[in-house]
Design a protein around this motif. Sequence first.
Motif, PDB file in Angstrom:
ATOM      1  N   LYS A 396       0.833  -1.206   0.000  1.00  0.00           N
ATOM      2  CA  LYS A 396       0.000   0.000   0.000  1.00  0.00           C
ATOM      3  C   LYS A 396       0.867   1.256   0.000  1.00  0.00           C
ATOM      4  O   LYS A 396       0.599   2.218  -0.731  1.00  0.00           O
ATOM      5  CB  LYS A 396      -0.920  -0.017   1.214  1.00  0.00           C
ATOM      6  N   LYS A 397       1.914   1.234   0.811  1.00  0.00           N
ATOM      7  CA  LYS A 397       2.800   2.396   0.915  1.00  0.00           C
ATOM      8  C   LYS A 397       3.617   2.584  -0.359  1.00  0.00           C
ATOM      9  O   LYS A 397       3.763   3.707  -0.869  1.00  0.00           O
ATOM     10  CB  LYS A 397       3.722   2.218   2.120  1.00  0.00           C
ATOM     11  N   TYR A 398       4.129   1.501  -0.907  1.00  0.00           N
ATOM     12  CA  TYR A 398       5.006   1.582  -2.078  1.00  0.00           C
ATOM     13  C   TYR A 398       4.264   2.133  -3.302  1.00  0.00           C
ATOM     14  O   TYR A 398       4.784   2.979  -4.022  1.00  0.00           O
ATOM     15  CB  TYR A 398       5.563   0.189  -2.386  1.00  0.00           C
ATOM     16  N   TYR A 399       3.029   1.659  -3.512  1.00  0.00           N
ATOM     17  CA  TYR A 399       2.261   2.107  -4.681  1.00  0.00           C
ATOM     18  C   TYR A 399       1.364   3.307  -4.377  1.00  0.00           C
ATOM     19  O   TYR A 399       0.579   3.725  -5.246  1.00  0.00           O
ATOM     20  CB  TYR A 399       1.410   0.950  -5.209  1.00  0.00           C
ATOM     21  N   SER A 439      -6.296  -5.134  -9.728  1.00  0.00           N
ATOM     22  CA  SER A 439      -6.457  -4.763 -11.130  1.00  0.00           C
ATOM     23  C   SER A 439      -7.008  -3.347 -11.233  1.00  0.00           C
ATOM     24  O   SER A 439      -7.799  -2.901 -10.405  1.00  0.00           O
ATOM     25  CB  SER A 439      -7.397  -5.749 -11.830  1.00  0.00           C
ATOM     26  N   THR A 440      -6.534  -2.630 -12.262  1.00  0.00           N
ATOM     27  CA  THR A 440      -6.994  -1.251 -12.519  1.00  0.00           C
ATOM     28  C   THR A 440      -6.884  -0.394 -11.261  1.00  0.00           C
ATOM     29  O   THR A 440      -7.802   0.306 -10.863  1.00  0.00           O
ATOM     30  CB  THR A 440      -8.448  -1.251 -13.035  1.00  0.00           C
ATOM     31  N   SER A 441      -5.717  -0.453 -10.612  1.00  0.00           N
ATOM     32  CA  SER A 441      -5.497   0.302  -9.374  1.00  0.00           C
ATOM     33  C   SER A 441      -4.435   1.382  -9.525  1.00  0.00           C
ATOM     34  O   SER A 441      -4.021   1.989  -8.541  1.00  0.00           O
ATOM     35  CB  SER A 441      -5.089  -0.652  -8.253  1.00  0.00           C
ATOM     36  N   GLY A 442      -3.964   1.610 -10.762  1.00  0.00           N
ATOM     37  CA  GLY A 442      -2.979   2.671 -11.003  1.00  0.00           C
ATOM     38  C   GLY A 442      -1.589   2.349 -10.516  1.00  0.00           C
ATOM     39  O   GLY A 442      -0.817   3.267 -10.205  1.00  0.00           O
ATOM     40  N   LEU A 443      -1.235   1.057 -10.429  1.00  0.00           N
ATOM     41  CA  LEU A 443       0.094   0.677  -9.956  1.00  0.00           C
ATOM     42  C   LEU A 443       1.142   1.022 -11.004  1.00  0.00           C
ATOM     43  O   LEU A 443       0.963   0.753 -12.192  1.00  0.00           O
ATOM     44  CB  LEU A 443       0.152  -0.818  -9.642  1.00  0.00           C
ATOM     45  N   ILE A 444       2.257   1.621 -10.559  1.00  0.00           N
ATOM     46  CA  ILE A 444       3.322   2.049 -11.465  1.00  0.00           C
ATOM     47  C   ILE A 444       4.645   1.474 -10.982  1.00  0.00           C
ATOM     48  O   ILE A 444       4.920   1.448  -9.779  1.00  0.00           O
ATOM     49  CB  ILE A 444       3.411   3.598 -11.528  1.00  0.00           C
ATOM     50  N   GLY A 445       5.498   1.021 -11.934  1.00  0.00           N
ATOM     51  CA  GLY A 445       6.831   0.541 -11.584  1.00  0.00           C
ATOM     52  C   GLY A 445       6.921  -0.964 -11.652  1.00  0.00           C
ATOM     53  O   GLY A 445       6.239  -1.628 -12.429  1.00  0.00           O
ATOM     54  N   ASN A 465      -2.695  -2.200 -15.179  1.00  0.00           N
ATOM     55  CA  ASN A 465      -1.935  -1.189 -14.450  1.00  0.00           C
ATOM     56  C   ASN A 465      -0.791  -0.702 -15.329  1.00  0.00           C
ATOM     57  O   ASN A 465      -0.813  -0.903 -16.543  1.00  0.00           O
ATOM     58  CB  ASN A 465      -1.423  -1.769 -13.124  1.00  0.00           C
ATOM     59  N   GLN A 466       0.206  -0.051 -14.742  1.00  0.00           N
ATOM     60  CA  GLN A 466       1.358   0.453 -15.497  1.00  0.00           C
ATOM     61  C   GLN A 466       2.651  -0.180 -14.984  1.00  0.00           C
ATOM     62  O   GLN A 466       3.658   0.489 -14.792  1.00  0.00           O
ATOM     63  CB  GLN A 466       1.423   1.983 -15.368  1.00  0.00           C
ATOM     64  N   LEU A 467       2.599  -1.482 -14.749  1.00  0.00           N
ATOM     65  CA  LEU A 467       3.763  -2.201 -14.246  1.00  0.00           C
ATOM     66  C   LEU A 467       4.696  -2.553 -15.400  1.00  0.00           C
ATOM     67  O   LEU A 467       4.279  -3.163 -16.391  1.00  0.00           O
ATOM     68  CB  LEU A 467       3.321  -3.474 -13.523  1.00  0.00           C
ATOM     69  N   ASP A 468       5.975  -2.155 -15.277  1.00  0.00           N
ATOM     70  CA  ASP A 468       6.938  -2.419 -16.369  1.00  0.00           C
ATOM     71  C   ASP A 468       8.215  -3.072 -15.880  1.00  0.00           C
ATOM     72  O   ASP A 468       9.137  -3.273 -16.655  1.00  0.00           O
ATOM     73  CB  ASP A 468       7.268  -1.106 -17.102  1.00  0.00           C
ATOM     74  N   CYS A 494       4.023  -6.660 -20.308  1.00  0.00           N
ATOM     75  CA  CYS A 494       3.592  -7.735 -21.202  1.00  0.00           C
ATOM     76  C   CYS A 494       4.006  -7.499 -22.649  1.00  0.00           C
ATOM     77  O   CYS A 494       3.844  -8.384 -23.491  1.00  0.00           O
ATOM     78  CB  CYS A 494       2.072  -7.919 -21.100  1.00  0.00           C
ATOM     79  N   SER A 495       4.514  -6.300 -22.964  1.00  0.00           N
ATOM     80  CA  SER A 495       5.040  -6.074 -24.308  1.00  0.00           C
ATOM     81  C   SER A 495       6.378  -6.770 -24.492  1.00  0.00           C
ATOM     82  O   SER A 495       6.848  -6.968 -25.611  1.00  0.00           O
ATOM     83  CB  SER A 495       5.205  -4.571 -24.560  1.00  0.00           C
ATOM     84  N   LYS A 496       6.994  -7.155 -23.362  1.00  0.00           N
ATOM     85  CA  LYS A 496       8.290  -7.826 -23.418  1.00  0.00           C
ATOM     86  C   LYS A 496       8.180  -9.317 -23.132  1.00  0.00           C
ATOM     87  O   LYS A 496       9.109 -10.075 -23.363  1.00  0.00           O
ATOM     88  CB  LYS A 496       9.245  -7.198 -22.395  1.00  0.00           C
ATOM     89  N   VAL A 497       7.042  -9.711 -22.576  1.00  0.00           N
ATOM     90  CA  VAL A 497       6.878 -11.095 -22.138  1.00  0.00           C
ATOM     91  C   VAL A 497       5.710 -11.733 -22.858  1.00  0.00           C
ATOM     92  O   VAL A 497       4.644 -11.115 -22.996  1.00  0.00           O
ATOM     93  CB  VAL A 497       6.642 -11.162 -20.609  1.00  0.00           C
ATOM     94  N   LYS A 498       5.905 -12.925 -23.328  1.00  0.00           N
ATOM     95  CA  LYS A 498       4.817 -13.664 -23.977  1.00  0.00           C
ATOM     96  C   LYS A 498       4.573 -14.947 -23.170  1.00  0.00           C
ATOM     97  O   LYS A 498       5.321 -15.919 -23.294  1.00  0.00           O
ATOM     98  CB  LYS A 498       5.189 -14.019 -25.427  1.00  0.00           C
TER      99      LYS A 498
END
Length: 904
Positions: A396-399, A439-445, A465-468, A494-498
């Motif tokens: 919770k704190k990290y995101y 899901s759809t929680s605005g997570l980044i990083g 989310n925006q996890l990369d 997921c653009s890098k992982v199949k």
Amino acid sequence: MVISHSCSPGTKLEWFLPLLILVAATQVHGYSPSGFLSIDCGLTNSSTYNDADTNLTYVSDSGFVESGKSYDILSQYMKEASNEQEKTLRSFPDGQRNCYTLPSRSGKKYLIRTTFSYGNYDGLNSSENGSPFLFGLHIGANFWTMVNLTNWNPTDTIYKEVLTIAPDKFISVCLLNFGSGTPFISTLDMRSMDDAIFPFLNSSVSASFFSRQRFGEVNEYITRYPTDSLDRFWEAAQRYKFPWLNLTTNQKVYSVPGNDNFQVPLAMLQKASTIQSNFSWLNITVRAGANMNGESLQLLPIFHFAELEKTNTTRTFEIYSDDDLVIEAFSLPYLQATSMYRRDKYVNKSRTTFTLRKTNSSGIPPLISAYEVYSLVRIVNLTADSNDVDYMNEIKKYYNLVRNWNGDPCSPIEYSWKGLTCDYADGKQNPRIIRVDLSTSGLIGGLHLSFMKMESLEHFDLRNNQLDGPIANSILQRVKAGQLELRLEGNPICSKVKDRYCGNKNSTPTVLIAVIVPVVFILLLVLVCILWRFCWKGKSGVQEDYSIYEEETPLHIDIRRFTYAQLRLITNNFQSVIGKGGFGTVYHGILENNDEVAVKVLVETSIAESKDFLPEVQTLSKVHHKNLVALVGYCQNKKCLALVYDFMPRGNLQQLLRGGYDSSLNWEERLHIALDAAQGLEYLHESCTPSIVHRDVKTPNILLDKNLVAKISDFGLSRAFNAAHTHISTVAAGTLGYLDPEYHATFQLTVKTDVYSFGVVLLEIVTGQPPVFMDPQTIHLPNWVRQKIAKGSIHDVVDKKLLDQYDASHLQTVIDLAMNCLENASIDRPSMTEVVSVLKVCLPASTERQSATSTPRKKNIMDAEIPRQFQLMISGATTTSYEGSSFQSGYTGGVSEISHISGR
């Protein structure tokens, strides 16, 4: 005396260490013993300060709670505040549960105290406007107690204490919103205690403060820290008039090594109270106040003594609870601290009198130094695994998640954190978090390390989310082994992982087939069923024949059993609907002898959940009273359950009061109807064995026969409960406007729940108004009556249809009776027997009515101000009432001092 508060810190160790440093930095100016945490809730100034009376250091609550808003009490109440803590508070207008998190040591014993000083901070005058103003407290995941500020002076302070054992490295103190006023808190204190103290505490039993008093001649009304090293609040009993005698010694009172289970301050034991030598006993009467649900208490009394008189005779006495022996005869050694209690002897009463009675061999009467009484709090909900909690808080704190994640993530289930699923399978273990949906929680990083550490996790949904960042190998290994289901579709990673957890294109056809085929199959099946029913109805032209579903085994009772075919016949194929409710539809019917009946047919959902149907029929077949709608018969069919009642041709009371039937009711007719309904409820409560709680008393459930004789209906929806139990816990069948506010706090229904609902019915009879209406805003009928009377007179609330044709004195009696029924605390409400007696007095004289002489106890005007749950009285040699005597019938004495604080 000042009341101090402390609000506690969060779950993370890094929150706790700065706090210790902060407290240590203040030691030059103030002193807080090791294990003391004192928090001024709502304090916006981040600096600490020292309490003027105790010199304890107080800190802001900003680091210990994530929700709520800080407020000051209104300026006009600032001068009346007895300490700094009463001037600020934190309010929680959002969410059902808001929690403080206190750092603790697992298995350590703690005293936790909260205080509440309203001060009309919101300008709504919520404590004095007559509306219910109450909310609840949880200790950890378990219900602790209720805070009831209804009809309370805004300058008063309520405090609550609980003794508990920390289940882990944190303790949560949570405020629960019941929808009857915004929860708030002024202070929160936490005091660590020795392991040996209060030996009755364990992991499944905590103890909530009920009352605590000290005797002898005491200057302060409240004794606390530093006199008491645990900072307990001891109220002064203040027994200073005849026949009380107060004893004092300057000699040291000693305690036996290894036998100091309650650590009563020795300075307090140097004072005591006794009575004149011609008296043989003294009484301590205890009762639950407005902040207690008296019908569910298990009280544990603890008595403290020290013999201060060195005499030639021995002081020997026993202790009784009413007529039940609690402590057998014992003597007091000179100047030795002695504490007496029975951990196996609880008092299951809302009001009892403890009698200290000297034995025949004793030459002097008993004495007492102090006593404590606690209400047991059962710890039934286990807290979640602390590691899982830490991991989720780190996530919770990290995101920077903005979520109302308060208190325990898993318990109780109704307050579990949104987006989490816990495993409660093994009751011996703490619940573990097995599913996280962010899901759809605005997570980044990237994926935080805590995700990898949660060994119990089985399903992990992070879609859209925006996890990369990279996926840890430990997570991938668990996914491949089938131990973890991971969903990452819609993230840049997921653009890098199949792979399948990213919705791999190669797996899409399989997924589509897996989803579409079952859906198509179900649609085809539904279509076939529709066509079949259409064709079947076209051929038969009639409904399904339920006759084939008749139960073979009848009930062995003295009422008629109807078959489904007979019900269709007497209701003319269920043509005439005369009512509908949550449990089914009511049809008009005519029997073979032309008697009219009402047939209540349960809806199919009720049939599926109707385990209580047959026991209820057996119960109702034995219930007969002139003011209860008679049960004529029943239908026991696998497809149709039904009850057949006498038909009431004049409809229900709600219809008559609203002008739906015939002309309006006159005053005498209304009183007769009220009396009839009261007598019906009295029969259910007092004459049935076991007693029956109706649970849904309201004007639509009061039916009228052709002579306007009222009969209670729908008591078949009630649940019988054993007289050996003090309450039942079940879902209320109550209706908006009629439901007991105490139920919101305790979720327990009693006969007094019916009394509250009947109080609303009485006001409807007098006013002709519905229980809830617009005026111009939504208002509860009891509050409308209070406001009208406060601004004018009782005549302003009377139904205009009565055209002033009523007896004014009887009107006052009925309104007073209704208000007695509507007391927030069930213990203050009359019984239905008392209600019947009062209503009989209001009707024209007759032999029966003239015999009605008893009336319910009218609440003393001082009751709302009494700052104690305990009132002391003396008895044994005379019937005279002395200072401090109980307000109950037979005693007229009053409380000698009214204070701004209350432990009720």
